[in-house]
Design a protein around this motif. Structure first.
Motif, PDB file in Angstrom:
ATOM      1  N   GLY A 172       0.865  -1.216   0.154  1.00  0.00           N
ATOM      2  CA  GLY A 172       0.104  -0.034   0.129  1.00  0.00           C
ATOM      3  C   GLY A 172       0.767   1.262   0.011  1.00  0.00           C
ATOM      4  O   GLY A 172       0.507   2.372  -0.682  1.00  0.00           O
ATOM      5  N   THR A 173       1.932   1.288   0.934  1.00  0.00           N
ATOM      6  CA  THR A 173       2.602   2.477   0.784  1.00  0.00           C
ATOM      7  C   THR A 173       3.439   2.771  -0.647  1.00  0.00           C
ATOM      8  O   THR A 173       3.554   3.845  -1.022  1.00  0.00           O
ATOM      9  N   PHE A 174       3.966   1.859  -1.373  1.00  0.00           N
ATOM     10  CA  PHE A 174       4.748   1.862  -2.631  1.00  0.00           C
ATOM     11  C   PHE A 174       3.644   2.108  -3.649  1.00  0.00           C
ATOM     12  O   PHE A 174       4.000   3.043  -4.327  1.00  0.00           O
ATOM     13  N   GLY A 175       2.452   1.758  -3.521  1.00  0.00           N
ATOM     14  CA  GLY A 175       1.128   2.322  -4.271  1.00  0.00           C
ATOM     15  C   GLY A 175       1.111   3.774  -4.045  1.00  0.00           C
ATOM     16  O   GLY A 175       0.918   4.376  -4.895  1.00  0.00           O
ATOM     17  N   LYS A 195      12.051  -9.639   3.616  1.00  0.00           N
ATOM     18  CA  LYS A 195      12.977 -10.194   2.992  1.00  0.00           C
ATOM     19  C   LYS A 195      13.125  -9.420   1.590  1.00  0.00           C
ATOM     20  O   LYS A 195      12.446  -8.373   1.393  1.00  0.00           O
ATOM     21  N   LEU A 196      14.493  -9.269   1.005  1.00  0.00           N
ATOM     22  CA  LEU A 196      14.544  -8.378  -0.006  1.00  0.00           C
ATOM     23  C   LEU A 196      13.564  -8.653  -1.045  1.00  0.00           C
ATOM     24  O   LEU A 196      13.136  -7.632  -2.036  1.00  0.00           O
ATOM     25  N   SER A 197      13.178  -9.954  -1.390  1.00  0.00           N
ATOM     26  CA  SER A 197      12.293 -10.084  -2.478  1.00  0.00           C
ATOM     27  C   SER A 197      10.890  -9.733  -2.139  1.00  0.00           C
ATOM     28  O   SER A 197      10.202  -9.058  -3.085  1.00  0.00           O
ATOM     29  N   THR A 198      10.599  -9.656  -0.970  1.00  0.00           N
ATOM     30  CA  THR A 198       9.347  -8.706  -0.542  1.00  0.00           C
ATOM     31  C   THR A 198       9.206  -7.288  -1.013  1.00  0.00           C
ATOM     32  O   THR A 198       8.289  -6.999  -1.733  1.00  0.00           O
ATOM     33  N   TYR A 199      10.360  -6.576  -1.026  1.00  0.00           N
ATOM     34  CA  TYR A 199      10.495  -5.241  -1.271  1.00  0.00           C
ATOM     35  C   TYR A 199      10.468  -5.169  -2.702  1.00  0.00           C
ATOM     36  O   TYR A 199       9.876  -4.283  -3.803  1.00  0.00           O
ATOM     37  N   VAL A 200      11.295  -6.114  -3.608  1.00  0.00           N
ATOM     38  CA  VAL A 200      11.399  -5.895  -4.991  1.00  0.00           C
ATOM     39  C   VAL A 200       9.998  -6.226  -5.451  1.00  0.00           C
ATOM     40  O   VAL A 200       9.413  -5.735  -6.643  1.00  0.00           O
ATOM     41  N   ASN A 201       9.162  -7.300  -5.044  1.00  0.00           N
ATOM     42  CA  ASN A 201       7.933  -7.845  -5.430  1.00  0.00           C
ATOM     43  C   ASN A 201       6.947  -6.621  -5.435  1.00  0.00           C
ATOM     44  O   ASN A 201       6.039  -6.333  -6.314  1.00  0.00           O
ATOM     45  N   ALA A 202       7.098  -5.942  -4.335  1.00  0.00           N
ATOM     46  CA  ALA A 202       6.033  -4.844  -4.000  1.00  0.00           C
ATOM     47  C   ALA A 202       6.291  -3.525  -4.877  1.00  0.00           C
ATOM     48  O   ALA A 202       5.268  -3.172  -5.348  1.00  0.00           O
ATOM     49  N   LEU A 203       7.345  -3.362  -5.029  1.00  0.00           N
ATOM     50  CA  LEU A 203       7.919  -2.489  -6.076  1.00  0.00           C
ATOM     51  C   LEU A 203       7.306  -2.627  -7.602  1.00  0.00           C
ATOM     52  O   LEU A 203       6.706  -1.726  -8.182  1.00  0.00           O
ATOM     53  N   ALA A 204       7.362  -3.856  -7.848  1.00  0.00           N
ATOM     54  CA  ALA A 204       6.711  -4.138  -9.320  1.00  0.00           C
ATOM     55  C   ALA A 204       5.391  -4.251  -9.333  1.00  0.00           C
ATOM     56  O   ALA A 204       4.854  -3.767 -10.202  1.00  0.00           O
ATOM     57  N   LYS A 205       4.727  -4.456  -8.268  1.00  0.00           N
ATOM     58  CA  LYS A 205       3.351  -4.533  -8.112  1.00  0.00           C
ATOM     59  C   LYS A 205       2.812  -3.018  -8.089  1.00  0.00           C
ATOM     60  O   LYS A 205       1.713  -2.696  -8.725  1.00  0.00           O
ATOM     61  N   ALA A 206       3.480  -2.041  -7.773  1.00  0.00           N
ATOM     62  CA  ALA A 206       2.995  -0.623  -7.619  1.00  0.00           C
ATOM     63  C   ALA A 206       3.510   0.122  -8.950  1.00  0.00           C
ATOM     64  O   ALA A 206       3.303   1.234  -9.111  1.00  0.00           O
ATOM     65  N   GLY A 207       4.198  -0.758  -9.889  1.00  0.00           N
ATOM     66  CA  GLY A 207       4.642   0.053 -11.190  1.00  0.00           C
ATOM     67  C   GLY A 207       5.774   0.606 -11.176  1.00  0.00           C
ATOM     68  O   GLY A 207       6.012   1.532 -11.816  1.00  0.00           O
ATOM     69  N   PHE A 208       6.901  -0.129 -10.527  1.00  0.00           N
ATOM     70  CA  PHE A 208       8.052   0.465 -10.544  1.00  0.00           C
ATOM     71  C   PHE A 208       9.013  -0.516 -11.328  1.00  0.00           C
ATOM     72  O   PHE A 208       8.675  -1.693 -11.058  1.00  0.00           O
TER      73      PHE A 208
END
Length: 246
Positions: free
Chosen positions: A131-134, A192-205
């Motif tokens: 939600g924050t990344f979004g 995990k790092l993958s949690t950050y990476v996947n959340a960024l991708a989901k937010a359109g980064f």
């Protein structure tokens, strides 16, 4: 996990303890041994509109203001930290639009407005990473840049015992936990790092750069032989990500 309880616990800590125990990490440092001066992730910010997530005492805002950013905005969960930031910026002849709110919540920040959103050792406090990344993506203009740093997840998995580093917890454990620090308490999760990476991708980064190696020059210049410095030469203690809004 109760988001309201976590917000209350963490905002109370920053209101009452502030940086008395946890040393503030501010630009040009992203963490103990990674610097903007070396990495040049921002480049020229003159004339740009910048938003800081978790501004604390305002020193990173000062850094950007002195580099001729056209507008400075910031959000922080702590009223007391924002008071300190306002006082500090005023003493430096600078100003910023300061908003008290959890980063996860709607708080009147304009959308499609900023050239840069950044966060120095604050993004990990969010109770809703996706939600924050979004929200951050919505604040940025198209092709706007999001830069953030946080404690590397492997760092808190490792403990020092008899001059050796040993694992004390699972890297995959993302459960929320309470930390007793000096006279206060904080609540956080080690993602995990993958949690950050996947959340960024989901937010359109799209990720343009990730840094996790320590700068040996900084360690040597400080003549640092601390436990943290020894860790930093063997495992990452900080990570920094630069991502761009598609």
């Amino acid at each position: 996990m109760n988001k309201s309880t976590i917000h209350k616990t963490n905002s109370f800590y920053w209101d009452t303890q502030g940086n008395d125990f946890l040393r503030a990490i501010v630009l040009p440092l992203y963490g103990a041994y990674i610097s903007e001066e070396k990495c040049q992730l921002f480049g020229d910010v003159s004339g740009k509109k910048l938003l800081e997530i978790g501004c604390g005492n305002g020193h990173s805002l000062q850094y950007q203001g002195e580099r001729k950013a056209s507008e400075l905005w910031a959000v922080d969960i702590s009223e007391k930290q924002l008071e300190k930031a306002a006082q500090h910026l005023k003493a430096c002849g600078l100003s910023a639009k300061l908003i008290c709110s959890p980063m996860e919540e709607e708080c009147g920040i304009p959308v499609d407005y900023f050239d840069f959103v950044y966060s120095i050792y604050a993004i990990g406090w969010t109770t809703d990473l996706e939600g924050t990344f979004g929200r951050i993506a919505s604040y940025l203009k198209k092709d706007g840049v999001f830069i953030f740093s946080w404690s590397h997840p492997i760092h808190r998995c490792v403990a020092s015992e008899n001059n050796k580093f040993v694992f004390q917890k699972s890297y995959f454990d993302e459960s929320w936990c309470s930390l007793s620090l000096d006279e206060g308490e904080l609540t956080l999760s080690d993602r995990k790092l993958s949690t950050y990476v996947n959340a960024l991708a989901k937010a359109g980064f799209v990720i343009e750069q990730m840094i996790e190696q320590s700068d040996d020059e900084i360690i040597q210049l400080r003549n640092d032989n601390s436990d943290l410095a020894k860790r930093a030469q063997m495992i990452p203690v900080t990570f920094v990500i630069k991502a761009r809004k598609l």
